[in-house]
Write an enzyme that holds these catalytic residues in place. Structure first.
Site, short mmCIF file in Angstrom:
data_model
loop_
_atom_site.label_atom_id
_atom_site.label_comp_id
_atom_site.label_asym_id
_atom_site.label_seq_id
_atom_site.Cartn_x
_atom_site.Cartn_y
_atom_site.Cartn_z
N CYS A 1 -0.13 3.78 2.68
CA CYS A 1 0.33 3.34 4.00
C CYS A 1 1.78 3.76 4.23
CB CYS A 1 0.19 1.83 4.12
SG CYS A 1 -1.51 1.22 3.99
N CYS B 1 0.84 -1.20 0.00
CA CYS B 1 0.00 0.00 0.00
C CYS B 1 0.88 1.26 0.00
CB CYS B 1 -0.92 -0.02 1.22
SG CYS B 1 -1.87 1.50 1.43
#
Length: 302
Positions: free
Chosen positions: A191, A188
Site C-alpha cells: 500500500c 501494508c
C-alpha cells in the site's frame, strides 16, 4: 634601295632604330647629345648622336608643391573665438543660436535636477527592496527544503491525507461518475509503494472519478470489506457509473494500467440501459473478479 638589299625583317628593324634615335634626340636636354635607347631586343643598345632638331622643346612638367613661407614672412594673426559668459553649455548655446530651444532658467534647471534626484532615490530604494525580497525568498526556500529533508512525508501520511479527503461511499452509482474504491492499511508495505501513484492519478481524474479510501484496520469498515469480497490488500475495485464492480486490481499497479481502466470507465458512463450494460466489453486490464460466482451481487448501492 634599302628595301631591295635587306630582308623585310632587317628593314623593319632599321626603321625602328631610326625612330628610337629621333626620340632620344628630341628628349635630350643639351644641344650636342648622345642618346641611348633599347631596341626591341633588350640585348641591343642603340646610340645616336647629333644636334637637337629645330622643333620647339616640350615644356617642363608643372609640379605642384606647397608654398613654404620665407623666414621674414610674418604669420597671420589667429582669429580669436568670441566667448560668452552666459552660463550655458555649448549644446544649449547652439540650440539657442539656431532658434530651436530657449535656454532654461535657473529655477527650471533646479527643478529638473531635483526631479532627477528624486527618481534616482526612488529607483535606488526599489532596488534595495527587490534585493531584500529576493534574499527572503531564497531563505524561505532553504528553510522549506530543510524541513522537507528532515520531515519527509511518508507514504502512510499520503494515504492518511487521501483518507481524510475521500469521497463518501454513498456516491457510488448515484452521481453518474465511475468510482475507485481502495482498501489499504498502515502496516501494508505494498500500500505504501502504491500510494504516490494512486495520489497522482487522483489529482488527474479527481473531478471525473470518485475516489473512496477504506482503511482496513478500522473495525467499522469490515462490512465494506465483506461486501466487495476483499481478501488481500491493496485492493482497488473499479466500479462503473451505474454501480457495477467491473474488476479489482491487487498490489502495486502501474499508472498506465490505472489510466487505461479509468478511461474505459469514463467512456462507458453514458450507457444506462440493461442491454447496453450487459453487452459491454471488459476493461483493458482485469485481475480479480470477486463476483464471478455471484453476478447478482456485482452492483453495489449504499
Amino acid at each position: 634601295w634599302t628595301h631591295a638589299m635587306l630582308p623585310p625583317t632587317s628593314v623593319q628593324r632599321l626603321l625602328f632604330l631610326l625612330l628610337s634615335a629621333a626620340t632620344v634626340a628630341t628628349s635630350s636636354a643639351s644641344a650636342p647629345s648622345v642618346g641611348c635607347a633599347f631596341a626591341s631586343s633588350p640585348r641591343k643598345l642603340l646610340v645616336s648622336s647629333g644636334r637637337r632638331p629645330s622643333a620647339a622643346p616640350l615644356p617642363p612638367p608643372t609640379l605642384l608643391s606647397a608654398t613654404v613661407p620665407s623666414d621674414d614672412s610674418t604669420p597671420a594673426p589667429a582669429t580669436e573665438v568670441a566667448t560668452e559668459d552666459d552660463g550655458l553649455t555649448p549644446q544649449e548655446r547652439i540650440l539657442r543660436d539656431l532658434g530651436l530651444a530657449e535656454p532654461e532658467t535657473e529655477e527650471a534647471k533646479a527643478a529638473r535636477i531635483q526631479k532627477l534626484e528624486a527618481e534616482r532615490t526612488k529607483l535606488k530604494t526599489q532596488k534595495i527592496t527587490n534585493v531584500f525580497v529576493a534574499i527572503l525568498a531564497f531563505g524561505a526556500a532553504l528553510i522549506n527544503y530543510g524541513w522537507k529533508v528532515t520531515h519527509p512525508v511518508t507514504a502512510v501520511e499520503v494515504l492518511a491525507q487521501m483518507q481524510r479527503s475521500s469521497d463518501p461511499i454513498t456516491l457510488i452509482g448515484n452521481n453518474g461518475k465511475p468510482t475507485v474504491v481502495d482498501f489499504w492499511a498502515p502496516w501494508c508495505d505494498n500500500c505504501k509503494v502504491a500510494a504516490p501513484t494512486l495520489r497522482s492519478v487522483e489529482k488527474e481524474y479527481g473531478d471525473r472519478v470518485n475516489f473512496v479510501m477504506v482503511n482496513g484496520d478500522l473495525g467499522g469498515n469490515w462490512p465494506l470489506i465483506e461486501r466487495f469480497g476483499v481478501d488481500a490488500i491493496p485492493h482497488m475495485a473499479f466500479v462503473s457509473a451505474e454501480g457495477d464492480v467491473e474488476t479489482a486490481l491487487i498490489g502495486p499497479i502501474p499508472r498506465s494500467v490505472l489510466r487505461a481502466d479509468l478511461d474505459a470507465l469514463l467512456e462507458r458512463a453514458g450507457t444506462v440501459t440493461a442491454d447496453e450494460v450487459k453487452g459491454r466489453e471488459p476493461l483493458p486490464y482485469v485481475m480479480f473478479d470477486a463476483f464471478r460466482n455471484q453476478p447478482e451481487l456485482r452492483r453495489v448501492k449504499f
